[in-house]
Design a protein around this motif. Structure first.
Motif, PDB file in Angstrom:
ATOM      1  N   ARG A 188       0.806  -1.222   0.000  1.00  0.00           N
ATOM      2  CA  ARG A 188       0.000   0.000   0.000  1.00  0.00           C
ATOM      3  C   ARG A 188       0.840   1.274   0.000  1.00  0.00           C
ATOM      4  O   ARG A 188       0.323   2.374  -0.125  1.00  0.00           O
ATOM      5  CB  ARG A 188      -0.946   0.013   1.205  1.00  0.00           C
ATOM      6  N   GLY A 189       2.158   1.124   0.155  1.00  0.00           N
ATOM      7  CA  GLY A 189       3.013   2.303   0.160  1.00  0.00           C
ATOM      8  C   GLY A 189       4.474   1.940   0.010  1.00  0.00           C
ATOM      9  O   GLY A 189       4.863   0.770   0.158  1.00  0.00           O
ATOM     10  N   ARG A 190       5.298   2.956  -0.266  1.00  0.00           N
ATOM     11  CA  ARG A 190       6.727   2.732  -0.495  1.00  0.00           C
ATOM     12  C   ARG A 190       7.539   3.851   0.119  1.00  0.00           C
ATOM     13  O   ARG A 190       7.246   5.035  -0.121  1.00  0.00           O
ATOM     14  CB  ARG A 190       7.008   2.650  -2.012  1.00  0.00           C
ATOM     15  N   VAL A 191       8.561   3.478   0.900  1.00  0.00           N
ATOM     16  CA  VAL A 191       9.455   4.430   1.554  1.00  0.00           C
ATOM     17  C   VAL A 191      10.882   4.087   1.147  1.00  0.00           C
ATOM     18  O   VAL A 191      11.300   2.931   1.239  1.00  0.00           O
ATOM     19  CB  VAL A 191       9.325   4.378   3.090  1.00  0.00           C
ATOM     20  N   VAL A 192      11.624   5.092   0.687  1.00  0.00           N
ATOM     21  CA  VAL A 192      13.025   4.906   0.301  1.00  0.00           C
ATOM     22  C   VAL A 192      13.878   5.745   1.242  1.00  0.00           C
ATOM     23  O   VAL A 192      13.520   6.883   1.572  1.00  0.00           O
ATOM     24  CB  VAL A 192      13.266   5.341  -1.156  1.00  0.00           C
ATOM     25  N   TYR A 193      15.008   5.198   1.695  1.00  0.00           N
ATOM     26  CA  TYR A 193      15.882   5.989   2.562  1.00  0.00           C
ATOM     27  C   TYR A 193      17.351   5.721   2.261  1.00  0.00           C
ATOM     28  O   TYR A 193      17.753   4.612   1.948  1.00  0.00           O
ATOM     29  CB  TYR A 193      15.570   5.761   4.042  1.00  0.00           C
ATOM     30  N   PHE A 194      18.133   6.812   2.289  1.00  0.00           N
ATOM     31  CA  PHE A 194      19.567   6.751   2.037  1.00  0.00           C
ATOM     32  C   PHE A 194      20.187   8.040   2.546  1.00  0.00           C
ATOM     33  O   PHE A 194      19.476   8.943   3.005  1.00  0.00           O
ATOM     34  CB  PHE A 194      19.857   6.517   0.552  1.00  0.00           C
ATOM     35  N   HIS A 195      21.497   8.153   2.481  1.00  0.00           N
ATOM     36  CA  HIS A 195      22.197   9.223   3.195  1.00  0.00           C
ATOM     37  C   HIS A 195      22.120  10.586   2.503  1.00  0.00           C
ATOM     38  O   HIS A 195      21.717  11.573   3.110  1.00  0.00           O
ATOM     39  CB  HIS A 195      23.663   8.842   3.410  1.00  0.00           C
ATOM     40  N   HIS A 196      22.519  10.698   1.260  1.00  0.00           N
ATOM     41  CA  HIS A 196      22.684  11.992   0.595  1.00  0.00           C
ATOM     42  C   HIS A 196      21.364  12.488   0.002  1.00  0.00           C
ATOM     43  O   HIS A 196      20.785  11.818  -0.857  1.00  0.00           O
ATOM     44  CB  HIS A 196      23.730  11.887  -0.523  1.00  0.00           C
ATOM     45  N   ASP A 228       6.180   7.090  -1.833  1.00  0.00           N
ATOM     46  CA  ASP A 228       5.398   7.981  -0.979  1.00  0.00           C
ATOM     47  C   ASP A 228       6.265   8.905  -0.139  1.00  0.00           C
ATOM     48  O   ASP A 228       5.853  10.020   0.191  1.00  0.00           O
ATOM     49  CB  ASP A 228       4.500   7.142  -0.052  1.00  0.00           C
ATOM     50  N   LEU A 229       7.452   8.444   0.222  1.00  0.00           N
ATOM     51  CA  LEU A 229       8.293   9.220   1.132  1.00  0.00           C
ATOM     52  C   LEU A 229       9.750   8.829   0.933  1.00  0.00           C
ATOM     53  O   LEU A 229      10.072   7.652   0.752  1.00  0.00           O
ATOM     54  CB  LEU A 229       7.877   8.954   2.590  1.00  0.00           C
ATOM     55  N   VAL A 230      10.636   9.840   0.967  1.00  0.00           N
ATOM     56  CA  VAL A 230      12.086   9.603   0.908  1.00  0.00           C
ATOM     57  C   VAL A 230      12.708  10.240   2.148  1.00  0.00           C
ATOM     58  O   VAL A 230      12.458  11.409   2.449  1.00  0.00           O
ATOM     59  CB  VAL A 230      12.713  10.199  -0.364  1.00  0.00           C
ATOM     60  N   LEU A 231      13.537   9.474   2.854  1.00  0.00           N
ATOM     61  CA  LEU A 231      14.217   9.949   4.061  1.00  0.00           C
ATOM     62  C   LEU A 231      15.718  10.031   3.805  1.00  0.00           C
ATOM     63  O   LEU A 231      16.307   9.097   3.247  1.00  0.00           O
ATOM     64  CB  LEU A 231      13.955   9.007   5.238  1.00  0.00           C
ATOM     65  N   ASN A 232      16.326  11.146   4.219  1.00  0.00           N
ATOM     66  CA  ASN A 232      17.762  11.345   4.018  1.00  0.00           C
ATOM     67  C   ASN A 232      18.412  11.943   5.260  1.00  0.00           C
ATOM     68  O   ASN A 232      17.731  12.364   6.191  1.00  0.00           O
ATOM     69  CB  ASN A 232      18.017  12.288   2.834  1.00  0.00           C
TER      70      ASN A 232
END
Length: 322
Positions: free
Chosen positions: A149-157, A201-205
């Motif tokens: 139902r959703g997708r979150v991607v996370y990485f440093h830069h 849906d969301l990207v965290l850095n």
């Protein structure tokens, strides 16, 4: 490598993480599903190499401008050091000024490093194309699964940020370009499934010394209308927002084209601000609660401890929903 793996999943072998003994891998990226949401962890250290300067007239002009800028920054460095040496760190007003000067010095040093990377990027730049292809295929698989139902991607830069040092850094632009190409490729495969939703849906850095919530607008690419949160303001040397403010425009360092179109907007920025006795240092972290439904809603709660006039304060920053 078998010595440090203990199990296998349907995506990759599991690492036996041993602090201080075995903590690094050539390929540090993985995915998992929790609560109907697919999470994708990337290793941006292998995709952040600056794009090589083109062997053209424009490229040569830009190279000369970088060299000139480096010399200017080095002179500014020297002036800051000379000024700092004349101040008394035991005197409160001088101590505040020293702190500002050291912050400026740190930013200048980072800018010089960025210039050096651009000037010395080899023609045969090594980029982790295997990881990018992996991300593309995993996102396509995710969109083809009715369980997600959703997708979150996370990485440093962070590909998008308005922190003064990072916003137009070569690494920032390189990561933006490479992640954008992946999302474009995914969109071409699953556009009929998205029903107007963004690919993720969301990207965290992290990396940038601030907390920030940015939303991309129409970029003419598949990274449009995505929420990006930078959470890098919990450590030393907080940075300021760039003087140009919250709106980001297309940036073409090697082109006569001057694009004024706004492609992203910062809705929240927490970083160093003010000066002298009125300087504020809001150190930050965050909590994210995920609500039911498709697409999911993310309730973001910034957590802030602010250093102001030699005392700690806890300003209340309202939660917001993505």
């Amino acid at each position: 490598m078998d010595k440090y793996y203990t199990a296998k999943t349907d995506t990759r072998r599991c690492l036996r993480y041993l602090p201080g003994q075995f903590t690094r891998l050539p390929n540090r990226y993985y995915t998992f599903r929790y609560g109907g949401i697919d999470f994708f962890a990337l290793d941006s250290n292998t995709i952040n190499e600056p794009l090589p300067l083109p062997d053209t007239k424009e490229g040569q002009v830009y190279r000369l401008s970088l060299q000139k800028r480096r010399s200017e920054l080095e002179r500014e460095q020297q002036k800051i050091r000379e000024t700092s040496e004349k101040l008394n760190p035991n005197k409160p007003s001088d101590a505040e000024q020293i702190d500002d000067l050291q912050s400026n010095l740190s930013q200048i040093e980072e800018m010089i490093v960025d210039i050096e990377k651009q000037l010395n990027t080899p023609r045969n730049t090594v980029v982790d194309t295997e990881q990018l292809e992996w991300l593309k295929q995993r996102l396509i698989n995710s969109w083809n699964s009715s369980e997600v139902r959703g997708r979150v991607v996370y990485f440093h830069h962070p590909p998008y940020v308005t922190e003064a040092t990072k916003c137009q850094q070569a690494q920032t632009l390189a990561v933006r370009s490479r992640i954008r190409k992946v999302l474009n490729a995914v969109a071409s495969e699953v556009n009929f499934l998205t029903q107007g939703r963004p690919i993720v849906d969301l990207v965290l850095n992290g990396h940038a010394h601030c907390m920030e919530h940015i939303e991309t607008l129409d970029t003419n690419n598949a990274d449009s209308n995505i929420n990006w949160i930078v959470c890098g303001g919990s450590g030393h040397s907080l940075r300021r927002q760039r003087k140009e403010g919250a709106d980001l425009c297309n940036y073409f360092p090697i082109s006569d084209e001057k694009e004024s179109k706004i492609i992203a907007r910062s809705h929240l920025f927490l970083g160093r601000n003010g000066s002298g006795s009125h300087k504020r240092r809001p150190y930050s972290g965050l909590r994210i609660d995920v609500k039911e439904g498709t697409p999911p809603k993310f309730v973001v709660k910034p957590l802030v401890a602010e250093r102001y006039q030699r005392e700690w304060h806890q300003p209340k920053i309202e939660s917001f929903t993505i």
